[in-house]
Design a protein around this motif. Sequence first.
Motif, mmCIF file in Angstrom:
data_model
loop_
_atom_site.group_PDB
_atom_site.id
_atom_site.type_symbol
_atom_site.label_atom_id
_atom_site.label_comp_id
_atom_site.label_asym_id
_atom_site.label_seq_id
_atom_site.Cartn_x
_atom_site.Cartn_y
_atom_site.Cartn_z
ATOM 1 N N TRP A 1 0.826 -1.211 0.000
ATOM 2 C CA TRP A 1 0.000 0.000 0.000
ATOM 3 C C TRP A 1 0.861 1.261 0.000
ATOM 4 O O TRP A 1 0.568 2.223 -0.705
ATOM 5 C CB TRP A 1 -0.953 -0.068 1.189
ATOM 6 N N ASP A 2 1.947 1.272 0.775
ATOM 7 C CA ASP A 2 2.815 2.461 0.793
ATOM 8 C C ASP A 2 3.389 2.726 -0.600
ATOM 9 O O ASP A 2 3.424 3.861 -1.070
ATOM 10 C CB ASP A 2 3.968 2.288 1.798
ATOM 11 N N HIS A 3 3.818 1.656 -1.253
ATOM 12 C CA HIS A 3 4.389 1.789 -2.597
ATOM 13 C C HIS A 3 3.323 2.279 -3.591
ATOM 14 O O HIS A 3 3.594 3.161 -4.421
ATOM 15 C CB HIS A 3 4.969 0.430 -3.024
ATOM 16 N N GLN A 4 2.125 1.739 -3.474
ATOM 17 C CA GLN A 4 1.034 2.174 -4.373
ATOM 18 C C GLN A 4 0.786 3.675 -4.221
ATOM 19 O O GLN A 4 0.617 4.402 -5.201
ATOM 20 C CB GLN A 4 -0.260 1.414 -4.046
ATOM 21 N N GLN A 5 0.764 4.140 -2.962
ATOM 22 C CA GLN A 5 0.515 5.575 -2.729
ATOM 23 C C GLN A 5 1.631 6.420 -3.322
ATOM 24 O O GLN A 5 1.378 7.446 -3.948
ATOM 25 C CB GLN A 5 0.451 5.852 -1.241
ATOM 26 N N LYS A 6 2.886 5.975 -3.105
ATOM 27 C CA LYS A 6 4.024 6.734 -3.654
ATOM 28 C C LYS A 6 3.895 6.860 -5.167
ATOM 29 O O LYS A 6 4.084 7.927 -5.744
ATOM 30 C CB LYS A 6 5.337 6.015 -3.326
#
Length: 329
Positions: free
Chosen positions: A115-120
């Motif tokens: 999820w963190d990577h998707q947001q970035k």
Amino acid sequence: MIVFTKIKKLLMILSCLVLVGNGHANAADKIVLRMSTPAVKIDKRSQGLQNVFAAKVSKFADYQPHYNATMFKQGTELPAIARGNLEMSITSSQEIAKLIPAWSIFTAGYLLRDWDHQQKVFKSSIGQQFYKMVEDKLGVKLLGVMYHGKRHLNLRTSKKVMTPADMAGVKLRMPGTDAWQFLGKALGANPTPMAFTEVYTALQTGAIDGQDNPLPTDKDKKFYEVTKQIILTGHLADMNFLALSQKVWDKLNPEQQSIMQDAADDAMQVISINIESNEAILEDFFRQKGLKVYTPNVEAFRKRVLDMYLKSDFSGDWPKGMVEKISAL
Ligand code: KDO
């Protein structure tokens, strides 16, 4: 600490909702937002949109969700929005890739990490570039990205699966687009397309050997009642996008646009935090239901899946250097 910060954010969003009024405009004056999805009503995405998004736009918009693909069949929602027959849906990269091939980059297994990577990725210029393609080509505005969870294999057979070779001959239901079918093949299985709403019965009758979905979906759709094991491949950090008709967006005044964007951001934040925290506790739930839940040789799956994507026809449609840019974020 990260979990604590996320939960604090979630509580802040939810407490603000108490202050949101029920709306001043008469129902008849409000903009109607019909949202069609194959998801069930208790799905975290359905709940988050109803409790946060609908509440926050209620002054000027009447949010009308339709669950279980009762309004539009899975995969037909985006063309329906583009034609002006529907206002909203929860869409996926796989559905967008059917219409805009460059989007298949986000369907590649093991490319996005979490999820963190998707947001970035989607808050960066990459996200802007890909959102613009959807606006320009389909007349659909993507209000943002939400986490759907890591997809794992879920089988009704009991043979242990440690590597892609163990998936040979397994009839694996994958959703009905080329990108999904390719992912099934890359996992070593014999993929077969089927709508989400038919999967439970197909598992029950043995028409298929298994399916793949994130743990919260396996629970909400009760797949644990008709399967024997979950193999934690984590082959796709899955995500969805909140899709809105560009025509509807253009009709809103700047204040309404800003309220709607905030409502969507908050809803997707709540949904994603809920899904992430549920994933962390659900393995035990399934074990208590009698399923075997275990980690295979993830490296063997990762290597085969990524190799197959990079060598596939799909990768010919990806902007040059994009895999490296995404991975570097
Ligand atoms: C599914 O059909 O397995 C899938 O999980 C695919 C997702 O992209 C998404 O469309 C989802 O179904 C539906 O929202 C139903 O949960």
